[in-house]
Write an enzyme that holds these catalytic residues in place. Sequence first.
Site, PDB file in Angstrom:
ATOM      1  N   GLY A  65     -30.059  13.768  82.920  1.00  0.00           N
ATOM      2  CA  GLY A  65     -29.812  12.687  83.863  1.00  0.00           C
ATOM      3  C   GLY A  65     -28.353  12.660  84.250  1.00  0.00           C
ATOM      4  NE  ARG A  98     -29.949  20.902  83.537  1.00  0.00           N
ATOM      5  CZ  ARG A  98     -30.914  20.056  83.916  1.00  0.00           C
ATOM      6  NH1 ARG A  98     -30.970  18.837  83.402  1.00  0.00           N
ATOM      7  NH2 ARG A  98     -31.820  20.414  84.804  1.00  0.00           N
ATOM      8  CD  GLN A 212     -38.041  16.154  83.906  1.00  0.00           C
ATOM      9  OE1 GLN A 212     -39.077  16.332  84.539  1.00  0.00           O
ATOM     10  NE2 GLN A 212     -37.018  16.986  83.979  1.00  0.00           N
ATOM     11  CG  ASP A 253     -29.617  15.705  88.980  1.00  0.00           C
ATOM     12  OD1 ASP A 253     -29.299  15.828  87.792  1.00  0.00           O
ATOM     13  OD2 ASP A 253     -30.712  15.239  89.344  1.00  0.00           O
ATOM     14  CG  ASN A 263     -33.453  13.350  92.412  1.00  0.00           C
ATOM     15  OD1 ASN A 263     -32.666  13.053  91.522  1.00  0.00           O
ATOM     16  ND2 ASN A 263     -34.681  12.869  92.451  1.00  0.00           N
TER      17      ASN A 263
END
Length: 381
Positions: A65, A98, A212, A253, A263
């Site tokens: 997240g 990431r 998720q 994101d 996203n």
Amino acid sequence: MADQDTRTPVGIEPPALSVLRWDELPEGPAVVLLDQTRLPSEEVELICADVPALVRAIQTLAVRGAPLLGIAGGYGVALAAARGEDAARAADLLEQARPTAVNLGYGARRVERAHRAAVDGGAPAEVAAAAALAEARTLHRQDAEASGRMAQYGLELLAELLPGAGHRLLTHCNTGALVSGGAGTAFAVALEAHRRGRLHHLWVDETRPLLQGARLTAYEAARNGMPYSLLTDSAAGSLFAAGEVDAVLIGADRIAADGSVANKVGSYPLAVLAKYHHVPFIVVAPTTTVDPETMDGTSIVVEQRSASEVTEVTSRPGVAAGGEGGRTVVAPPGTQAYNPAFDITPPELVTAIVTEEGVISPVTGVGLAELCARSSQVTIS
């Protein structure tokens, strides 16, 4: 024995989730995480005593997240400094863990700058490490505060766009307390609507392939006593066609300078559906998610994840192949898979972006720059 109603009544909040914290253990400092790969079946904490352990936790989605990754990145650099390790190198490793999530690099770099400033000022190692930890804690607090403001701005926007008693909201992936120092981003808006008696129903996309939505958003919705239903991602179109969705709320994101939104994969199809069915498509994200150095959506690097996440099913999604999790192969051996972690939604499909500094609508690069210029947390080059 009669079934028990485990829902939390409106107005009564459950205990806050302990998602990420700094801890001083007998063997030394550590970043302690709620292992999200084990939810919803069990709540287990994962102790990261060094930066490589935290990087693994990030890559396996034990912590995930955008806002929370920024906090994790900050604490990771503080952890390296406390251990007498190279803080700049730690920031590099964390930022690369990431690549799409801009908050991760933001948090790591922000704390690394605080540490470097202390060192350059002649502070001894322990004082510089304390400065890094103080900056990480400030970042954590600011994110929690931003979450509360986004919830309020988002609720006001819903009231403006959707006059009436109750809202039927569709969300994708997980954007609650599990991704934030506070109540979250998009989920925080839905939760605030619930607490004010304005949420009629929350539609939760399961969010394949790592689920998720099914594992995490449904867990948070149930924990907060919210009226919700889980649906397969492919069922969203029929839900729109039936007129059962009043608005879509998602997180982000990374948001490019032109307002393009990266996203969780599956967000772009929802935006297309929302546009066709004249349903507001709302992105909720802190200004730290805006990346003014990325000019447009085509410049966003999209993380490509392992094919095994698609060709196999595991009881612990996100765990690397060969690890624990009870993996079941669901595709023929040798099957190739296309598995981007994110997709890009262009600004013309976004009704509004809600931040802790206010709402942008229509979404334009100029409007985004003006709003971020008001934020002390974003630097516009």
